[in-house]
Design a protein around this motif. Structure first.
Motif, PDB file in Angstrom:
ATOM      1  N   LYS A   1       4.337 -19.014  52.316  1.00 14.33           N
ATOM      2  CA  LYS A   1       4.633 -19.585  52.485  1.00 14.33           C
ATOM      3  C   LYS A   1       4.187 -20.698  53.420  1.00 14.33           C
ATOM      4  O   LYS A   1       4.497 -21.987  53.064  1.00 14.33           O
ATOM      5  CB  LYS A   1       5.745 -18.694  53.499  1.00 14.33           C
ATOM      6  N   ILE A   2       3.733 -20.510  53.469  1.00 15.03           N
ATOM      7  CA  ILE A   2       2.079 -21.762  54.752  1.00 15.03           C
ATOM      8  C   ILE A   2       2.024 -23.147  53.834  1.00 15.03           C
ATOM      9  O   ILE A   2       1.463 -23.515  54.116  1.00 15.03           O
ATOM     10  CB  ILE A   2       1.478 -20.912  55.545  1.00 15.03           C
TER      11      ILE A   2
ATOM     12  N   SER B   1       2.831 -22.473  50.509  1.00 11.12           N
ATOM     13  CA  SER B   1       4.033 -24.333  49.756  1.00 11.12           C
ATOM     14  C   SER B   1       4.773 -25.458  50.657  1.00 11.12           C
ATOM     15  O   SER B   1       5.287 -26.277  50.407  1.00 11.12           O
ATOM     16  CB  SER B   1       4.995 -22.747  49.375  1.00 11.12           C
ATOM     17  N   ALA B   2       4.613 -24.476  51.840  1.00  8.01           N
ATOM     18  CA  ALA B   2       4.696 -25.799  52.569  1.00  8.01           C
ATOM     19  C   ALA B   2       4.150 -26.870  53.396  1.00  8.01           C
ATOM     20  O   ALA B   2       3.704 -27.667  53.252  1.00  8.01           O
ATOM     21  CB  ALA B   2       5.055 -24.585  54.045  1.00  8.01           C
ATOM     22  N   GLN B   3       2.770 -26.225  52.991  1.00  5.90           N
ATOM     23  CA  GLN B   3       1.563 -27.657  53.543  1.00  5.90           C
ATOM     24  C   GLN B   3       1.684 -28.333  51.960  1.00  5.90           C
ATOM     25  O   GLN B   3       1.055 -29.514  52.025  1.00  5.90           O
ATOM     26  CB  GLN B   3       0.458 -27.038  53.814  1.00  5.90           C
ATOM     27  N   LYS B   4       1.698 -27.914  50.668  1.00  6.63           N
ATOM     28  CA  LYS B   4       1.675 -28.739  50.061  1.00  6.63           C
ATOM     29  C   LYS B   4       3.381 -29.906  49.587  1.00  6.63           C
ATOM     30  O   LYS B   4       3.213 -30.749  49.331  1.00  6.63           O
ATOM     31  CB  LYS B   4       2.049 -27.084  48.603  1.00  6.63           C
ATOM     32  N   ALA B   5       3.976 -28.829  50.447  1.00  7.99           N
ATOM     33  CA  ALA B   5       5.490 -29.774  50.806  1.00  7.99           C
ATOM     34  C   ALA B   5       4.975 -31.185  51.017  1.00  7.99           C
ATOM     35  O   ALA B   5       5.683 -32.247  51.459  1.00  7.99           O
ATOM     36  CB  ALA B   5       6.543 -29.008  51.108  1.00  7.99           C
ATOM     37  N   ARG B   6       3.995 -30.692  51.763  1.00  6.65           N
ATOM     38  CA  ARG B   6       3.755 -32.146  53.155  1.00  6.65           C
ATOM     39  C   ARG B   6       2.730 -33.042  52.043  1.00  6.65           C
ATOM     40  O   ARG B   6       1.164 -34.186  53.384  1.00  6.65           O
ATOM     41  CB  ARG B   6       3.336 -31.822  54.839  1.00  6.65           C
ATOM     42  N   GLY B   7       1.883 -32.571  51.212  1.00  4.37           N
ATOM     43  CA  GLY B   7       1.491 -33.245  50.301  1.00  4.37           C
ATOM     44  C   GLY B   7       0.471 -33.098  50.216  1.00  4.37           C
ATOM     45  O   GLY B   7      -0.796 -33.420  49.754  1.00  4.37           O
ATOM     46  N   ALA B   8      -0.064 -31.831  50.781  1.00  6.21           N
ATOM     47  CA  ALA B   8      -1.954 -31.020  50.964  1.00  6.21           C
ATOM     48  C   ALA B   8      -2.004 -30.519  49.243  1.00  6.21           C
ATOM     49  O   ALA B   8      -0.895 -30.097  48.311  1.00  6.21           O
ATOM     50  CB  ALA B   8      -1.637 -29.319  51.744  1.00  6.21           C
ATOM     51  N   ASP B   9      -3.634 -31.199  48.985  1.00  5.83           N
ATOM     52  CA  ASP B   9      -3.384 -31.015  48.012  1.00  5.83           C
ATOM     53  C   ASP B   9      -5.337 -30.228  47.782  1.00  5.83           C
ATOM     54  O   ASP B   9      -6.216 -29.760  48.625  1.00  5.83           O
ATOM     55  CB  ASP B   9      -4.243 -32.573  47.473  1.00  5.83           C
TER      56      ASP B   9
ATOM     57  N   PRO C   1      -5.509 -26.280  57.288  1.00  5.90           N
ATOM     58  CA  PRO C   1      -4.257 -26.446  56.982  1.00  5.90           C
ATOM     59  C   PRO C   1      -3.333 -25.033  56.811  1.00  5.90           C
ATOM     60  O   PRO C   1      -2.464 -25.049  57.402  1.00  5.90           O
ATOM     61  CB  PRO C   1      -3.429 -27.180  56.516  1.00  5.90           C
TER      62      PRO C   1
ATOM     63  N   ILE D   1      -5.651 -22.071  60.016  1.00  6.57           N
ATOM     64  CA  ILE D   1      -5.429 -22.206  61.038  1.00  6.57           C
ATOM     65  C   ILE D   1      -3.744 -21.767  61.775  1.00  6.57           C
ATOM     66  O   ILE D   1      -3.150 -20.358  62.479  1.00  6.57           O
ATOM     67  CB  ILE D   1      -5.018 -23.737  61.635  1.00  6.57           C
TER      68      ILE D   1
ATOM     69  N   PHE E   1       6.299 -36.612  47.925  1.00 10.85           N
ATOM     70  CA  PHE E   1       6.257 -37.313  48.799  1.00 10.85           C
ATOM     71  C   PHE E   1       8.084 -37.442  48.829  1.00 10.85           C
ATOM     72  O   PHE E   1       8.684 -38.151  49.809  1.00 10.85           O
ATOM     73  CB  PHE E   1       5.506 -38.032  49.041  1.00 10.85           C
TER      74      PHE E   1
ATOM     75  N   PHE F   1      10.619 -25.795  55.475  1.00 12.95           N
ATOM     76  CA  PHE F   1      10.990 -25.356  55.166  1.00 12.95           C
ATOM     77  C   PHE F   1      11.551 -23.825  56.015  1.00 12.95           C
ATOM     78  O   PHE F   1      11.219 -24.655  57.796  1.00 12.95           O
ATOM     79  CB  PHE F   1       9.350 -24.118  55.001  1.00 12.95           C
TER      80      PHE F   1
ATOM     81  N   GLN G   1       4.085 -23.463  60.402  1.00 13.85           N
ATOM     82  CA  GLN G   1       3.029 -25.106  59.548  1.00 13.85           C
ATOM     83  C   GLN G   1       2.019 -25.697  60.094  1.00 13.85           C
ATOM     84  O   GLN G   1       1.246 -26.718  59.988  1.00 13.85           O
ATOM     85  CB  GLN G   1       3.720 -24.918  58.441  1.00 13.85           C
TER      86      GLN G   1
ATOM     87  N   PHE H   1      -0.921 -26.754  62.113  1.00 17.05           N
ATOM     88  CA  PHE H   1      -2.589 -26.343  62.610  1.00 17.05           C
ATOM     89  C   PHE H   1      -2.962 -27.737  63.553  1.00 17.05           C
ATOM     90  O   PHE H   1      -3.868 -27.223  63.984  1.00 17.05           O
ATOM     91  CB  PHE H   1      -2.017 -26.381  60.748  1.00 17.05           C
TER      92      PHE H   1
ATOM     93  N   ASN I   1      -1.868 -37.931  53.844  1.00 11.28           N
ATOM     94  CA  ASN I   1      -2.030 -36.949  52.293  1.00 11.28           C
ATOM     95  C   ASN I   1      -0.984 -38.397  51.003  1.00 11.28           C
ATOM     96  O   ASN I   1      -1.713 -38.135  49.826  1.00 11.28           O
ATOM     97  CB  ASN I   1      -1.904 -35.859  52.360  1.00 11.28           C
TER      98      ASN I   1
ATOM     99  N   MET J   1       7.386 -38.814  56.026  1.00  9.64           N
ATOM    100  CA  MET J   1       6.813 -39.219  54.046  1.00  9.64           C
ATOM    101  C   MET J   1       7.802 -40.300  54.247  1.00  9.64           C
ATOM    102  O   MET J   1       7.635 -40.401  52.840  1.00  9.64           O
ATOM    103  CB  MET J   1       6.810 -37.696  53.823  1.00  9.64           C
TER     104      MET J   1
END
Lengths: 270, 288
Positions: free
Chosen positions: A177-178, A180-188, A203, A206, B84, B90, B96, B98, B112, B161
């Motif tokens: 879940k985490i 996915s959530a960070q990916k949704a914020r563009g984490a690569d 990200p 933690i 984006f 979520f 989330q 951090f 990002n 974003m």
């Protein structure tokens, strides 16, 4: 993605193996491991294979499941396989380059290792497929109880293990879940060099740590609310009971083990 | 042209195992620019799965998602760029957080995207204000905030974003009525101010009905209704059959109708309902 890891997942069904005493299942699994690692002869692998098929049929677990449990250790398999394949020397040498060589001995050993590790993983995963984590730790506690005389905190250790096992699926789900959530914020997380990738884990790690601590605290409170104070005088809802089927299963395993040992002695004599 | 489109969208979990389950079953959707859409359905109806397919986090088993008419799973398509543009918040987004400070956490998304410092700073401050986080909170650790503040900080992280479509999965879950109202009115303001498309997932009709322009009702992985709230609530019996509770005021009006009093059946806000009742009383209150 992460959900595909099946190692150590209980698969609830109603079968002879599921109903067996967990203590016996652990002992039998250990004997099975001894069986696999006894000597260098094919006979131990054959016996292991026979055992696995028998157990699989009795447990009604779809054969796909143990096969899938191999997936996570595929890199290990490939690594040991290739290492043995090229590094072992002996027998007929087919190809050689500096310290690398392909020899009949190498091929044999590497095939042997791969089959052995596969059988090892499939057999042990069968134990966790057919035994709920709770029953498993209860059994471990019971098997280790003689150590109480040596002042070992057996109950506390078993409880710690139960809790750890209980939370593995929860934390895997949470990680998913985490992520996915960070990916949704563009984490690569899929590109970049090693350092970048490690950096990309921050990200995820933690929040995961924070949530693990939060859960631990909540659990501790809940346990205290129910007056948990260690193993002294605690009784069980599910008593461990052994019966005829457990002795029969143990008997069959011992028979196979004996066959392996005898086979090994006979074969090494010639 | 609709901004976001789903065609024949299907998602099946754990294919080929005994746990196989179709969470979204051949769904067709068209979402227009600037709409405020409420998505309702009980637990397990496929809401969250559908939303995760909308921004390319889950790859559909079948069907396509089109953003501006372009398939987001097309070969060579940049899924990160899609995320984006279609921002997804979520459930329990506060888990989330951090970074060391709230400021840095809100800046994570814009960073990002590769924006410059100045632009990031503008966006962080603007969105923090939009969700009602005071200036001095920005330099605090996110873990030092209250539950409601954490939630709003996390929502700000996606808003920063500046996505053209903002999807929120149960943004009010687990908050008290005051916290719920706060988030919903802020979302409403945000929608009015920026004109961006908002999709709000919820299982509380009460929360959703007041603000949205369209309602999407999901049940057992399928779309049951996708229409204006008044049209959806007019068919209230069917919703109740599916186990979805209508807003209180709608239930009252349906009961009045059942008693033979001529009131409209599509009432879903207290204000609208009160107007009708007052008009009725003025006409000839004797019969009521």
């Amino acid at each position: 993605m992460l959900k595909d890891i099946t190692l150590g997942q209980y698969f609830p069904l109603d079968s002879v193996v599921h109903r067996m005493d967990a203590r016996f299942k652990i002992i039998i699994t250990m004997l099975y491991l001894v069986m696999l690692f006894w000597g260098q002869h094919v006979i131990s692998l054959i016996a292991g294979f026979v055992f696995l098929i028998l157990a699989l049929i009795c447990s009604k677990i779809p054969p796909k499941m143990p096969v899938r449990s191999i997936k996570p250790i595929l890199p290990v398999l490939i690594f040991t396989g290739t290492l043995n394949f090229f590094a072992m020397k002996g027998g007929t040498i087919y190809w050689q380059w500096k310290f690398l060589s392909v020899s009949s001995q190498g091929i044999q050993t590497s095939a042997f290792m791969i089959v052995r590790i596969c059988l090892l993983i499939m057999g042990t995963s069968l134990l966790t497929y057919t035994t709920s984590p709770i029953a498993l730790t209860d059994a471990i506690e019971s098997l280790l109880s003689p150590l109480k005389k040596l002042n070992m905190p057996v109950h506390a250790l078993a409880m710690m293990m139960t809790i750890a096992l209980r939370f593995i699926p929860t934390l895997i789900e949470e990680t998913d879940k985490i992520m996915s959530a960070q990916k949704a914020r563009g984490a690569d997380m899929e590109s970049g060099g090693l350092i970048q990738r490690v950096h990309a884990l921050v990200p995820i790690l933690i929040p995961l740590m924070v949530s693990a601590f939060r859960r631990a605290e909540e659990l501790a409170l809940a346990m205290e609310c129910r007056c948990y104070h260690g193993g002294e005088g605690r009784t069980r809802l599910r008593e461990l009971k052994s019966g005829m089927r457990d002795y029969i299963a143990l008997g069959i395993t011992l028979l196979l083990l004996a066959a392996v040992i005898v086979g090994n002695i006979l074969l090494s004599r010639t | 042209m609709p901004i976001l489109e789903a065609k024949n969208l299907t998602y099946t979990y754990s294919i080929g195992t005994p746990f196989e389950k179709t969470a979204v079953d051949h769904v067709d959707l068209e979402i227009g620019q600037g709409e405020f859409i409420g998505i309702i359905g009980h637990t397990g109806s496929g809401k969250s799965t559908l939303m995760q397919m909308m921004n390319g986090l889950l790859k559909p088993t079948e069907g396509t998602v089109l953003l501006d008419g372009k398939d987001i799973w097309e070969k060579g398509a940049d899924r990160r760029a899609v995320r984006f543009q279609v921002g997804l918040v979520f459930q329990y987004p506060e888990y989330q957080l951090f970074e060391e400070t709230v400021y840095k956490d809100i800046a994570f998304g814009p960073k990002n995207m590769g924006l410059d410092e100045q632009e990031i700073d503008r966006r962080v401050r603007e969105t923090a204000e939009a969700v009602g986080l005071r200036e001095e909170l920005l330099q605090k650790s996110p873990y030092a905030l209250s539950g409601g503040q954490k939630r709003r900080a996390a929502i700000a992280g996606v808003m920063a974003m500046e996505p053209r479509v903002l999807i929120l999965d149960e943004p009010c879950a687990g908050l008290d009525p005051k916290g719920r109202m706060k988030i919903l009115t802020q979302l409403h303001d945000y929608h009015k101010r920026t004109g961006c498309t908002v999709m709000l997932v919820s299982h509380s009709m009460e929360d959703v009905a007041k603000y949205v322009s369209k309602l999407l009702v999901l049940s057992h992985a399928k779309v049951v209704a996708f229409d204006s709230p008044s049209a959806v609530f007019a068919d209230g019996d069917r919703l109740e059959e599916m186990g979805l509770a209508l807003p209180q005021v709608t239930r009252i009006f349906h009961a009045l109708r059942a008693k033979g009093i001529t009131v409209p059946d599509e009432v879903y806000t207290v204000k609208y309902g009160a107007e009708h009742l007052l008009a009725l009383l003025r006409e000839g209150g004797g019969q009521c």
